[in-house]
Enzyme design. Structure first.
Site, PDB file in Angstrom:
ATOM      1  N   TYR A  50       0.840  -1.203   0.000  1.00 36.98           N
ATOM      2  CA  TYR A  50       0.000   0.000   0.000  1.00 36.98           C
ATOM      3  C   TYR A  50       0.875   1.254   0.000  1.00 36.98           C
ATOM      4  CZ  TYR A  50      -3.823  -3.136   1.376  1.00 36.98           C
ATOM      5  OH  TYR A  50      -4.748  -4.152   1.422  1.00 36.98           O
ATOM      6  N   SER A  53      -0.631  23.482   2.753  1.00 34.21           N
ATOM      7  CA  SER A  53       0.427  24.052   1.924  1.00 34.21           C
ATOM      8  C   SER A  53       1.454  24.791   2.781  1.00 34.21           C
ATOM      9  CB  SER A  53      -0.184  25.002   0.888  1.00 34.21           C
ATOM     10  OG  SER A  53       0.823  25.580   0.099  1.00 34.21           O
ATOM     11  N   ARG A  65      24.783  14.525   8.483  1.00 33.06           N
ATOM     12  CA  ARG A  65      24.158  13.809   7.367  1.00 33.06           C
ATOM     13  C   ARG A  65      22.662  13.627   7.598  1.00 33.06           C
ATOM     14  NH1 ARG A  65      28.979  10.416   8.035  1.00 33.06           N
ATOM     15  NH2 ARG A  65      30.507  11.216   6.547  1.00 33.06           N
ATOM     16  N   GLU A 121     -16.545  22.491  -5.458  1.00 34.04           N
ATOM     17  CA  GLU A 121     -17.034  23.861  -5.414  1.00 34.04           C
ATOM     18  C   GLU A 121     -16.266  24.640  -4.347  1.00 34.04           C
ATOM     19  OE1 GLU A 121     -19.155  21.408  -2.502  1.00 34.04           O
ATOM     20  OE2 GLU A 121     -18.972  21.193  -4.671  1.00 34.04           O
ATOM     21  N   ALA A 166       1.543   9.214  -5.988  1.00 34.02           N
ATOM     22  CA  ALA A 166       2.017  10.592  -5.813  1.00 34.02           C
ATOM     23  C   ALA A 166       2.941  10.998  -6.952  1.00 34.02           C
ATOM     24  CB  ALA A 166       2.731  10.733  -4.464  1.00 34.02           C
ATOM     25  N   GLU A 190       4.777  16.707   2.004  1.00 36.12           N
ATOM     26  CA  GLU A 190       4.092  16.842   0.708  1.00 36.12           C
ATOM     27  C   GLU A 190       3.101  15.705   0.493  1.00 36.12           C
ATOM     28  OE1 GLU A 190       2.557  18.395  -2.357  1.00 36.12           O
ATOM     29  OE2 GLU A 190       4.306  19.456  -1.569  1.00 36.12           O
ATOM     30  N   LYS A 231      -6.680  23.576   2.632  1.00 31.98           N
ATOM     31  CA  LYS A 231      -5.612  23.424   1.644  1.00 31.98           C
ATOM     32  C   LYS A 231      -4.479  24.413   1.903  1.00 31.98           C
ATOM     33  CE  LYS A 231      -8.313  21.540  -2.175  1.00 31.98           C
ATOM     34  NZ  LYS A 231      -8.631  21.712  -3.597  1.00 31.98           N
ATOM     35  N   TRP A 238      27.544  13.275   1.304  1.00 33.56           N
ATOM     36  CA  TRP A 238      28.953  13.571   1.052  1.00 33.56           C
ATOM     37  C   TRP A 238      29.426  14.773   1.864  1.00 33.56           C
ATOM     38  CZ3 TRP A 238      31.222  17.608  -2.097  1.00 33.56           C
ATOM     39  CH2 TRP A 238      32.592  17.427  -2.311  1.00 33.56           C
TER      40      TRP A 238
END
Length: 124
Positions: A19, A101, A58, A88, A27, A72, A97, A50
């Site tokens: 899944y 974001s 790191r 709508e 995505a 995301e 949203k 690196w």
């Protein structure tokens, strides 16, 4: 003592992994922002491995990039669910949203902050 039922159910673990991989494929197929951030990850993650002098550096460089991908994915899931409810215009849908974001934006700021601080310390 035997482990609780389902704890070692490898079929369930396998299904969950499938899944998850399906979610990543979805995505990549449908979310342009995720593709862009994945490209950034593919380019910068090896550079972070690196450039980092130790495990902590790191993990900051690569982990901050991975966090952007995670946020995301959550943003895309929220947007998809909101769109499923209805396309709508609605104040609460827009607010939802925008907030999701904003989480992506903050995760991107974290990448910039981590990279600037680690690299400034490295090259100063």
């Amino acid at each position: 003592m035997t482990p609780p039922r389902g704890l070692l159910d490898l079929r369930r673990v396998w299904r969950a992994a499938c899944y998850s991989f399906n979610g990543l494929k979805t995505a990549l197929k449908y979310e342009a922002a995720f593709r862009q951030e994945m490209a950034l990850f593919v380019f910068l993650a090896p550079l972070g491995l690196w450039l980092g002098r130790d495990g902590v550096e790191r993990s900051l460089l690569v982990g901050s990039l991975m966090l952007v991908l995670i946020v995301e994915l959550l943003n895309s899931a929220i947007e998809t669910a909101v769109n499923r409810i209805g396309n709508e215009p609605h104040e609460l849908s827009g607010r939802t949203k925008d907030i999701a974001s904003a989480a992506v934006f903050l995760s991107l700021l974290l990448v910039v902050l981590a990279w600037v601080l680690v690299l400034f310390d490295r090259f100063s």
